[in-house]
Design a protein around this motif. Structure first.
Motif, PDB file in Angstrom:
ATOM      1  N   VAL A 448      83.890  82.298  30.008  1.00  0.00           N
ATOM      2  CA  VAL A 448      83.051  82.578  31.072  1.00  0.00           C
ATOM      3  C   VAL A 448      81.954  83.481  30.425  1.00  0.00           C
ATOM      4  CG1 VAL A 448      82.657  83.849  33.197  1.00  0.00           C
ATOM      5  CG2 VAL A 448      84.649  82.081  32.524  1.00  0.00           C
ATOM      6  N   ARG A 449      82.228  84.517  29.760  1.00  0.00           N
ATOM      7  CA  ARG A 449      81.296  85.481  29.317  1.00  0.00           C
ATOM      8  C   ARG A 449      80.370  84.746  28.490  1.00  0.00           C
ATOM      9  NH1 ARG A 449      83.153  90.823  26.080  1.00  0.00           N
ATOM     10  NH2 ARG A 449      83.834  89.248  24.543  1.00  0.00           N
ATOM     11  N   PHE A 450      81.002  84.016  27.326  1.00  0.00           N
ATOM     12  CA  PHE A 450      80.199  83.354  26.233  1.00  0.00           C
ATOM     13  C   PHE A 450      79.128  82.434  27.028  1.00  0.00           C
ATOM     14  CE2 PHE A 450      79.512  79.927  23.029  1.00  0.00           C
ATOM     15  CZ  PHE A 450      79.128  80.732  21.968  1.00  0.00           C
ATOM     16  N   THR A 451      79.678  81.702  27.708  1.00  0.00           N
ATOM     17  CA  THR A 451      78.870  80.564  28.430  1.00  0.00           C
ATOM     18  C   THR A 451      77.732  81.169  29.450  1.00  0.00           C
ATOM     19  OG1 THR A 451      80.250  80.135  30.182  1.00  0.00           O
ATOM     20  CG2 THR A 451      80.314  78.770  28.262  1.00  0.00           C
ATOM     21  N   GLY A 452      78.008  82.335  29.702  1.00  0.00           N
ATOM     22  CA  GLY A 452      76.994  83.006  30.790  1.00  0.00           C
ATOM     23  C   GLY A 452      75.628  83.304  29.957  1.00  0.00           C
ATOM     24  N   GLY A 762      82.269  72.634  36.165  1.00  0.00           N
ATOM     25  CA  GLY A 762      81.778  71.982  35.148  1.00  0.00           C
ATOM     26  C   GLY A 762      82.417  72.572  33.904  1.00  0.00           C
ATOM     27  N   LEU A 763      82.584  73.823  33.967  1.00  0.00           N
ATOM     28  CA  LEU A 763      82.947  74.502  32.690  1.00  0.00           C
ATOM     29  C   LEU A 763      84.707  74.041  32.577  1.00  0.00           C
ATOM     30  CD1 LEU A 763      82.970  76.434  30.325  1.00  0.00           C
ATOM     31  CD2 LEU A 763      83.224  78.368  32.119  1.00  0.00           C
ATOM     32  N   GLY A 764      85.211  74.348  33.725  1.00  0.00           N
ATOM     33  CA  GLY A 764      86.748  74.022  33.604  1.00  0.00           C
ATOM     34  C   GLY A 764      87.059  72.495  33.327  1.00  0.00           C
TER      35      GLY A 764
END
Length: 830
Positions: A448-452, A762-764
Motif C-alpha cells: 500500500v505504501r509503495f503503490t501510494g 484494484g490493488l487486491g
C-alpha cells in the motif's frame, strides 16, 4: 460486576445501536459457516446406511438370496465379500431347493431384478409379488392397486398412470394398475410385476448386481454361521440379522491420511483467514466510531486490558450470534436441499446432522469472529487518550521487520509450491498456497505504501483517495488483503477447473466417428442375427449399413482383438473392428484409396499412428472362455473422420489367417435416431441380447460451478470493498468538508469515495491474480496427470479471469460511486 460482564453488555448495546454494521459482520462470519454446515447436512442426509435401507432392501423378510452365475466361487465374511470365476458349476436352484437349504419352516418367494432400455433410458425391473407380506415396506402404493399377473406397477418418474399400457422389449404389452414410490429414491425409474423380461447376467460383477433371487422368511435368523453353506450353493445372502449386528461405520480423524489431514488444515486456515480479512474492516469501522467512548473509559481508569476486552467481546457477541444463526440455517438448507437434489437423481434418507463436524465448523466461526476483532482490539489498547479526546486522528507507524518477514514467507511458499506440484494430490499445493497468502497479507501494508507513490500523477479526486488510503494503512491493508485472498482463491480454482476440463476434452477418444450408430449382437444363432439385420434394414430405409464381424475360434469361443496405445499421456486399450471397405469409409468419413488398397491386401488400417511400429500392429486376442493369444499383423496408419477418433480395422482375410472364423454380428451406420424412434423396441422384440449405441462426441461442458465461484467472489469482494470504503468516507470527512467549502462539486466528492473503492479492489485483484495464477498452474499438474509420462494440461479461462480481475473492481467502484455519502457538519478546533 465483573469486567467481562460489563464488556458483554457494552458489546450487545453497541451491536444493537449499529445494526447495519452488525448485520454485515454477521453475514461475513456466518456465510462460510452456513455453506459448510449445509453441505455436511446434505451429504449426511443423502447417505442411506444399510440399517436405514433395511426395509426397502428386504421388506419384512429375514433374508434376500441372489443366484450367482455358474462358475462363481463366493465367500461372504463379516469384514467383506470375495468372489472369483472359473470354479465348478453350481446346480441351478429352484424355490423348493432354496427353502430346503434354509431349514424347516422357511417360506420363500421369487424376487428377481434386472434392467432394460426403454425410450433410450435405463429402467430397473423388479419381478416379485408386491401383494405378499414379505415385500411390505419396499415400495409405497400411491395410486391404483398392486399388480397381479400380466400387470405392473411403475414409479412416478416413468410418467404412467393406472390404465396405461407399458410395452417392454421382448414382452407382450403389460397393463399399468398402480403407481408406487421408493421411500429413499423419488427419481427411481422402476417397473414391478410378476412376469417381466429379465435376462440373467453373464458375469457376477458385484453383490448389488441384478439377477434371479428370492425373499425368505425363516424360523431362525440367517446368521454368519449359515451363510457359508448358502455361498457354496451359489447364493449371495443379504440378511436382516447380520445387518443389524454389524457395527456402524464411524469416520474418525485418526483414519485420515497425511494428505487428507494437510488438505483439511489448509482449508480451515483459508476459511479463517478469509473471514478475518473480510470482517476486519467492519470491526475497524466500529473501532473508529467508538474511539471516543473507549478514550473516556480509559480517562476514568480503564486499563489497556479493559479496552482490549471490550473490543474482543464485540467479536465474541457478533461471532457467536452469526455462528448460531448460520448453523441453524445451514442445517435447514441441507435438509431441504437433499429433498430437492434427489428429484434429479440419487437417494435421500431420514434427516441427519453430523454433529461432530457441524459443531467444529461452528467453533471455527466463533474463533474467526474473535480473531477478526483482535487487530482493532490491539489498536484500541494502544490509542492515545488525549489525542482521541482532542478529536485528532491517531498516528500510525510501520514495523520495519514486517516486509522482510512477508517476503520470506512468500519465497518459502513459492518453493513449497514447486515441490507440491510434483506430488500426487492437490492438498499439498493448497498448503503451499496458504503460506504464500499469509506472506502477502503481511506484505500488504508495504505494498500500500509503495503503490501510494503513484498518487502524484493522478487527478485530484484519485490523488486524495490514494493518499488517504496510504495514511490509514492499517485499515486499507486489511481490505486489500481480503480482496487479494478472495481473488487468489477464485483464480486458482478457475485455472485448475479449466485445465481439468481441457484435459478431459483432450483425453476423450472413441473408436467411432461422431454420429455413428452401432448395433451389436451377442451370442445368438445365425437365424436370429439374420432376422435382426432384416428388422434394422426395414427400420432404416435408405441408410447404408456396414457389416462388422466377431472373431471365433474352432470351439466357437468369442475373441476380442485389442491393442494398447497412449492417448493424451494415458494408456488406452482399444478393440479392433473387423470389416470391409464399406465400414472403412464410415470410419474415415470419406473414400481413401490408399487405406482401401491396404485393407484389400490383407493389412490392418490403424487410426492410432503410434500403435504401428515397423509396419506391424501388436494385438492380444482374449476370451472369457478360451486361452489368450498374441498376434502381430501388418498394418498401415490412416487418418480417421474425427480428430478424437482412434481404433483399427482388420480385414476378414487377416483374421482368418490367424486361425479364427469371422461371423457377422455388427451393423454400423451414420444415423442419429430421433427421440421418438422405435428402433430400440423393435430390435429388442427380436432378441434381448442386442445392444446399440450412438456416438455423440464429447458432450461435457465446463464446470458451471466456476461461475458460482464468481458469484461468491462478487459478494465477498464488493461487500469487503464497500465496507472499507465506508470507513474511508468516515475518516475523510474533514478533507471532504474542506473540498466542499472551497467549491468542489458533489461529483468530485463521490469520485473521492469511488477512488478508494477502485484502489482497494484494484490493488487486491492484481496481487490476487499473480498469487492465484501461481497456485492454479501448480494445481493443474495433480489435477490433469495420471502417472509418469503424462504431461500436465494448463488452460487459462480468460473470460473468467477478466470478469474477476477487471469486472469485480469496476463493479465495486460503480457501487461506491452511486452510494449516497452524507456529509454532516464537522467541528473544527481554532
Amino acid at each position: 460486576m465483573s469486567a467481562l460482564r460489563v464488556a458483554l453488555r457494552l458489546a450487545r448495546r453497541n451491536a444493537w445501536r449499529s445494526r447495519g454494521r452488525s448485520v454485515l459482520i454477521m453475514v461475513m462470519i456466518g456465510l462460510p459457516v452456513l455453506v459448510i454446515t449445509g453441505v455436511f447436512t446434505l451429504t449426511e442426509t443423502m447417505s442411506v446406511s444399510p440399517r436405514e435401507g433395511l426395509v426397502t432392501e428386504l421388506g419384512t423378510a429375514d433374508a434376500r438370496l441372489l443366484q450367482t452365475p455358474e462358475g462363481t466361487v463366493l465367500q461372504q465374511e463379516p469384514n467383506g465379500t470375495s468372489w472369483n470365476t472359473g470354479g465348478p458349476a453350481a446346480p441351478k436352484l429352484g424355490t423348493a431347493e432354496v427353502a430346503a437349504l434354509l431349514g424347516p419352516g422357511a417360506r420363500v418367494i421369487p424376487f428377481s431384478t434386472g434392467e432394460i432400455r426403454l425410450g433410450g433410458e435405463r429402467v430397473d425391473l423388479m419381478e416379485t409379488d408386491l401383494r405378499d407380506p414379505l415385500t411390505r415396506g419396499m415400495l409405497t402404493l400411491s395410486e391404483g392397486r398392486l399388480p397381479a399377473g400380466r400387470e405392473v406397477a411403475v414409479t412416478p418418474a416413468l410418467g404412467l398412470r393406472p390404465g396405461d399400457l407399458l410395452r417392454l422389449p421382448g414382452a407382450a404389452p403389460l397393463t399399468v394398475v398402480g403407481v408406487v414410490e421408493h421411500p429413499f429414491q423419488p427419481s427411481l425409474r422402476e417397473v414391478v410385476g410378476l412376469d417381466l423380461p429379465l435376462t440373467p447376467p453373464d458375469d457376477f460383477v458385484s453383490p448389488t448386481m441384478y439377477g434371479t433371487g428370492w425373499l425368505a422368511d425363516t424360523a431362525k435368523p440367517v446368521s454368519w454361521s449359515v451363510i457359508p453353506t448358502l455361498n457354496r450353493a451359489g447364493l449371495y445372502v443379504t440378511s436382516h440379522a447380520t445387518i443389524l449386528t454389524s457395527p456402524r461405520a464411524v469416520i474418525r480423524l485418526a483414519s485420515m491420511g497425511v494428505q487428507e489431514t494437510v488438505g483439511l488444515g489448509a482449508m480451515v486456515i483459508m476459511v479463517v483467514l478469509e473471514t478475518v480479512l473480510l470482517a476486519g474492516p467492519a470491526f475497524a469501522v466500529g473501532l473508529k466510531r467508538r474511539r471516543r467512548e473507549l478514550a473516556e473509559i480509559a480517562a476514568q481508569g480503564g486499563s489497556a486490558g479493559h479496552l482490549r476486552t471490550i473490543v474482543l467481546t464485540d467479536g465474541l457477541v457478533l461471532g457467536g450470534a452469526a455462528t448460531l444463526v448460520a448453523t441453524v440455517l445451514g442445517i435447514g438448507a441441507g435438509t431441504l436441499g437433499a429433498q430437492v437434489v434427489t428429484r434429479w437423481g440419487g437417494q435421500v434418507g431420514p434427516a441427519e446432522v453430523p454433529w461432530g463436524p457441524v459443531l467444529g465448523v461452528a467453533a471455527l466461526g466463533l474463533i474467526a469472529g474473535i480473531v477478526a476483532a483482535l487487530v482493532p482490539a490491539v489498536q484500541a489498547a494502544r490509542q492515545d487518550t488525549a489525542t482521541v479526546l482532542a478529536g485528532r486522528a491517531p498516528a500510525t507507524a510501520d514495523r520495519p521487520g514486517w516486509p522482510l518477514a512477508g517476503a520470506v514467507l512468500v519465497l518459502a511458499g513459492l518453493g513449497a509450491t514447486v515441490v507440491a506440484r510434483r506430488q500426487s494430490g492437490s492438498a499439498w499445493v493448497w498448503a503451499a498456497a496458504v503460506l504464500v497468502m499469509i506472506g502477502l497479507v503481511v506484505l500488504t501494508p508495504w505494498l500500500v505504501r509503495f503503490t501510494g507513490r503513484v498518487a502524484t500523477r493522478l487527478r485530484l479526486p484519485l490523488r486524495v483517495s490514494v493518499r488517504d488510503a496510504v495514511r490509514h494503512r492499517s485499515r486499507t491493508a486489511s481490505a486489500v488483503a481480503a480482496v487479494m485472498a478472495v481473488t487468489a482463491t477464485v483464480v486458482a480454482m478457475g485455472i485448475g477447473a479449466q485445465s481439468e476440463y481441457m484435459d478431459r476434452r483432450n483425453a476423450y477418444t472413441s473408436a467411432r466417428p461422431t454420429g455413428m450408430l452401432a448395433i451389436w449382437g451377442g451370442t445368438m444363432a445365425d437365424a436370429t442375427w439374420n432376422k435382426l439385420r432384416a428388422v434394422a434394414a426395414r427400420q432404416l430405409p435408405g441408410v447404408p449399413l456396414a457389416a462388422g464381424y466377431q472373431a471365433r475360434d474352432a470351439q466357437d469361443h468369442r475373441y476380442a482383438l485389442r491393442y494398447t496405445v497412449r492417448w493424451n499421456g494415458a494408456r488406452t486399450r482399444r478393440t479392433a473392428a473387423i470389416g470391409d471397405r464399406a465400414l472403412l469409409s464410415l470410419l474415415q468419413g470419406r473414400d481413401d484409396p490408399r487405406a482401401a488398397a491396404a485393407l484389400a491386401s490383407g493389412k490392418a488400417v490403424v487410426f492410432d499412428a503410434s500403435a504401428v511400429r515397423d509396419g506391424k500392429l501388436t494385438l492380444r486376442a482374449s476370451s472369457t472362455s478360451g486361452p489368450a493369444r498374441k498376434l502381430e499383423v501388418p498394418a498401415v496408419a490412416a487418418t480417421p473422420a474425427d480428430e478424437h477418433q482412434g481404433g483399427a480395422l482388420l480385414p476378414r482375410a487377416l483374421v482368418e489367417q490367424a486361425g479364427f472364423t469371422a461371423a457377422e454380428r455388427q451393423l454400423y451406420a451414420m444415423y442419429r435416431p430421433p427421440a421418438d424412434s422405435t428402433l430400440w423396441r423393435d430390435l429388442g422384440k427380436v432378441t434381448s441380447r442386442v445392444t446399440f449405441a450412438t456416438e455423440e462426441g464429447y458432450r461435457n461442458t465446463p464446470d458451471p460451478g466456476l461461475w458460482g465461484w464468481l458469484g461468491g467472489a462478487l459478494v465477498l469482494v464488493v461487500g469487503g470493498t464497500l465496507t472499507a470504503t465506508r470507513l474511508a468516507a468516515a475518516d475523510m470527512r474533514p478533507e471532504r468538508a474542506t473540498m466542499l467549502a472551497i467549491g468542489a462539486p458533489p461529483g468530485t466528492l463521490r469520485m473521492v469515495v469511488a477512488g478508494q473503492a477502485l484502489y482497494i479492489s484494484g490493488l487486491g485483484a492484481l496481487v490476487g491474480l499473480v498469487a492465484g495464477t501461481v497456485t492454479g498452474v501448480a494445481l493443474s499438474r495433480p489435477m490433469t496427470t495420471y502417472g509418469d509420462g503424462d504431461p500436465a494440461t494448463i488452460a487459462i479461462p480468460w473470460p473468467f479471469l477478466i470478469a474477476v480481475v477487471v469486472g469485480l473492481p469496476v463493479l465495486a467502484t460503480v457501487a461506491a460511486l452511486i452510494t449516497r455519502t452524507r456529509l454532516p457538519l464537522v467541528r473544527r478546533l481554532v
